[in-house]
Write an enzyme that holds these catalytic residues in place. Structure first.
Site, PDB file in Angstrom:
ATOM      1  N   TYR A 190      -1.418  -1.202  10.502  1.00 15.88           N
ATOM      2  CA  TYR A 190      -1.507  -1.473   9.222  1.00 15.88           C
ATOM      3  C   TYR A 190      -0.514  -0.887   8.061  1.00 15.88           C
ATOM      4  O   TYR A 190       0.062  -1.611   7.339  1.00 15.88           O
ATOM      5  CB  TYR A 190      -3.036  -0.778   8.802  1.00 15.88           C
ATOM      6  CG  TYR A 190      -3.385  -0.976   7.140  1.00 15.88           C
ATOM      7  CD1 TYR A 190      -3.608  -2.265   6.651  1.00 15.88           C
ATOM      8  CD2 TYR A 190      -3.310   0.057   6.355  1.00 15.88           C
ATOM      9  CE1 TYR A 190      -3.692  -2.445   5.406  1.00 15.88           C
ATOM     10  CE2 TYR A 190      -3.329  -0.093   5.004  1.00 15.88           C
ATOM     11  CZ  TYR A 190      -3.709  -1.430   4.656  1.00 15.88           C
ATOM     12  OH  TYR A 190      -3.900  -1.618   3.173  1.00 15.88           O
ATOM     13  N   SER A 208       0.760  -1.174   0.051  1.00 17.01           N
ATOM     14  CA  SER A 208      -0.121   0.220   0.122  1.00 17.01           C
ATOM     15  C   SER A 208       0.765   1.369   0.032  1.00 17.01           C
ATOM     16  O   SER A 208       1.996   1.186   0.515  1.00 17.01           O
ATOM     17  CB  SER A 208      -0.771   0.045   1.342  1.00 17.01           C
ATOM     18  OG  SER A 208      -1.538   1.195   1.408  1.00 17.01           O
TER      19      SER A 208
HETATM   20  P1  NAP Z   1     -11.466  -5.956   0.262  1.00 16.81           P
HETATM   21  O1  NAP Z   1     -12.511  -5.563  -0.779  1.00 16.81           O
HETATM   22  O2  NAP Z   1     -11.857  -5.621   1.787  1.00 16.81           O
HETATM   23  O3  NAP Z   1     -10.917  -7.583  -0.085  1.00 16.81           O
HETATM   24  C1  NAP Z   1     -10.226  -8.362   1.152  1.00 16.81           C
HETATM   25  C2  NAP Z   1     -10.162  -9.761   0.623  1.00 16.81           C
HETATM   26  O4  NAP Z   1      -9.432 -10.441   1.610  1.00 16.81           O
HETATM   27  C3  NAP Z   1     -11.318 -10.054   0.561  1.00 16.81           C
HETATM   28  O5  NAP Z   1     -11.453 -11.066  -0.500  1.00 16.81           O
HETATM   29  C4  NAP Z   1     -11.608 -10.932   1.889  1.00 16.81           C
HETATM   30  O6  NAP Z   1     -12.737 -11.992   1.692  1.00 16.81           O
HETATM   31  C5  NAP Z   1     -10.078 -11.537   2.003  1.00 16.81           C
HETATM   32  N1  NAP Z   1      -9.718 -11.842   3.450  1.00 16.81           N
HETATM   33  C6  NAP Z   1     -10.122 -11.001   4.579  1.00 16.81           C
HETATM   34  N2  NAP Z   1      -9.864 -11.586   5.460  1.00 16.81           N
HETATM   35  C7  NAP Z   1      -9.372 -12.866   5.213  1.00 16.81           C
HETATM   36  C8  NAP Z   1      -8.902 -14.191   5.990  1.00 16.81           C
HETATM   37  N3  NAP Z   1      -8.692 -14.028   7.287  1.00 16.81           N
HETATM   38  N4  NAP Z   1      -8.531 -15.039   5.343  1.00 16.81           N
HETATM   39  C9  NAP Z   1      -8.549 -15.002   3.685  1.00 16.81           C
HETATM   40  N5  NAP Z   1      -9.024 -14.095   3.136  1.00 16.81           N
HETATM   41  C10 NAP Z   1      -9.377 -12.961   3.854  1.00 16.81           C
HETATM   42  O7  NAP Z   1     -10.330  -5.153   0.288  1.00 16.81           O
HETATM   43  P2  NAP Z   1      -9.299  -4.881  -1.008  1.00 16.81           P
HETATM   44  O8  NAP Z   1      -9.176  -3.453  -1.205  1.00 16.81           O
HETATM   45  O9  NAP Z   1      -9.574  -5.414  -2.199  1.00 16.81           O
HETATM   46  O10 NAP Z   1      -7.972  -5.198  -0.454  1.00 16.81           O
HETATM   47  C11 NAP Z   1      -6.903  -6.148  -1.360  1.00 16.81           C
HETATM   48  C12 NAP Z   1      -5.746  -5.869  -0.646  1.00 16.81           C
HETATM   49  O11 NAP Z   1      -5.251  -4.487  -1.199  1.00 16.81           O
HETATM   50  C13 NAP Z   1      -5.367  -5.740   0.753  1.00 16.81           C
HETATM   51  O12 NAP Z   1      -4.156  -6.327   1.110  1.00 16.81           O
HETATM   52  C14 NAP Z   1      -5.384  -4.226   1.340  1.00 16.81           C
HETATM   53  O13 NAP Z   1      -4.678  -3.882   2.373  1.00 16.81           O
HETATM   54  C15 NAP Z   1      -4.823  -3.708  -0.345  1.00 16.81           C
HETATM   55  N6  NAP Z   1      -4.795  -2.272  -0.355  1.00 16.81           N
HETATM   56  C16 NAP Z   1      -6.010  -1.638  -0.408  1.00 16.81           C
HETATM   57  C17 NAP Z   1      -6.485  -0.441  -0.624  1.00 16.81           C
HETATM   58  C18 NAP Z   1      -7.886   0.273  -0.791  1.00 16.81           C
HETATM   59  O14 NAP Z   1      -7.948   1.311  -0.477  1.00 16.81           O
HETATM   60  N7  NAP Z   1      -8.565  -0.578  -0.806  1.00 16.81           N
HETATM   61  C19 NAP Z   1      -5.287   0.425  -0.748  1.00 16.81           C
HETATM   62  C20 NAP Z   1      -4.257   0.108  -0.388  1.00 16.81           C
HETATM   63  C21 NAP Z   1      -3.944  -1.453  -0.245  1.00 16.81           C
HETATM   64  P3  NAP Z   1     -13.480 -12.794   2.831  1.00 16.81           P
HETATM   65  O15 NAP Z   1     -13.968 -11.798   3.447  1.00 16.81           O
HETATM   66  O16 NAP Z   1     -14.511 -13.658   1.941  1.00 16.81           O
HETATM   67  O17 NAP Z   1     -12.155 -13.967   3.579  1.00 16.81           O
END
Ligand code: NAP
Length: 268
Positions: free
Chosen positions: A155, A142
């Site tokens: 985080y 991130s």
């Molecule tokens: P998201 O929409 O909340 O998706 C998170 C995913 O992780 C979901 O598929 C969730 O599925 C899975 N997950 C959560 N806890 C889990 C667990 N204990 N075991 C297995 N799977 C788990 O978030 P996203 O934005 O797509 O995030 C993806 C990545 O991008 C993350 O690493 C996040 O830190 C990074 N990121 C996001 C942003 C942003 O602004 N969105 C910015 C920078 C970096 P289930 O609930 O079905 O398990």
């Protein structure tokens, strides 16, 4: 369904958000898929859609990567399935809470997912890729891994870890034919923000769509980038910062404390 020439991609956190877009795009690029997350219903629905649209083989493993047995089963898949050519370590959770508004147990769970699971999955697949002289690991970090004061400190620190780990992996694996890409999304419109505790971020003009984020990240992978920051408009900013960081390394090789500390030198 024809045999994939690209092999299989295992995507964690594929049930929604950035991971679900990776699944879609990788299938359209010709990868077969293994999709991992906790929500099996969502994974199956996505898998069916992707199968219908692309004809690729898509399997689903409902697993909680914070559960040791579940994590271990995914590690086994990565060690033993020789058709896996790409790992996307995407699953992660965040928070906007300060140290005084968050609890140690929640922080430990975040570290377990964002750091421990990502590390163990990398350790499971890296020797297999190195033995075959091929394979790609995409780790989702991130921008707050650099802009560390922006969100919850654990985080941000977990995402700094992913960036640092990626640099070391590149050092260790580049000459073994294994590619490492570290992706640093800025604010992206996903459920991340509902979990993190600041839903309004999803509709702010400075927030990127998950589709744009993944398309740019894959373009960066195609271009051979080691670190991809889709929101950063001028690549020279990153290159300068990274060159400055690396230029510090030789200056640490010094057995004498800096004069500013006024220490009388005591040689080893
Ligand atoms: P998201 O929409 O909340 O998706 C998170 C995913 O992780 C979901 O598929 C969730 O599925 C899975 N997950 C959560 N806890 C889990 C667990 N204990 N075991 C297995 N799977 C788990 O978030 P996203 O934005 O797509 O995030 C993806 C990545 O991008 C993350 O690493 C996040 O830190 C990074 N990121 C996001 C942003 C942003 O602004 N969105 C910015 C920078 C970096 P289930 O609930 O079905 O398990």
């Amino acid at each position: 369904m024809n045999i994939s020439t690209k092999g299989k991609a295992l995507v964690t956190g594929a049930s929604t958000g950035i991971g679900a877009v990776y699944a879609d795009r990788l299938a359209k690029r010709g990868y077969d898929l293994i999709l991992v997350a906790r929500n099996g219903d969502r994974l199956n629905a996505l898998a069916n859609t992707i199968k219908q649209q692309t004809g690729r083989a898509v399997s689903v493993v409902a697993a909680d990567l914070n559960n040791k047995a579940d994590l271990s089963s995914i590690e086994d898949i990565l060690r033993n399935d020789t058709s896996i050519s790409l790992l996307v370590n995407n699953a992660g959770i965040g928070s906007v809470a300060s140290v005084l508004d968050s609890g140690a147990d929640d922080m430990e769970a975040m570290i377990s997912l964002n750091i421990t699971a990502l590390t163990r999955l990398t350790y499971a697949v890296a020797p297999a890729f190195a033995a075959r002289g091929a394979g790609t690991i995409v780790n989702i970090s991130s921008v707050v891994g650099i802009a560390v004061e922006a969100l919850n400190g654990v985080y941000s620190a977990s995402k700094s870890y992913v960036l640092s780990f990626g640099h070391a992996l590149q050092r260790d694996l580049a000459d073994k034919g294994v590619r490492i890409q570290t992706v640093l999304p800025a604010a992206t419109a996903t459920e991340f923000w509902d979990v993190a505790g600041y839903a309004p971020q999803k509709t702010k003009p400075t927030t990127m769509s998950a589709a744009d984020l993944v398309d740019a990240a894959l373009a960066g992978l195609d271009q051979g980038e080691l670190v991809t920051i889709p929101a950063l408009q001028d690549d020279a900013d990153w290159k300068r910062w990274e060159a400055d960081r690396r230029s510090l390394a030789p200056k640490f090789a010094n057995g004498i404390p800096a004069p500013r500390y006024g220490i009388e030198h005591d040689a080893v």
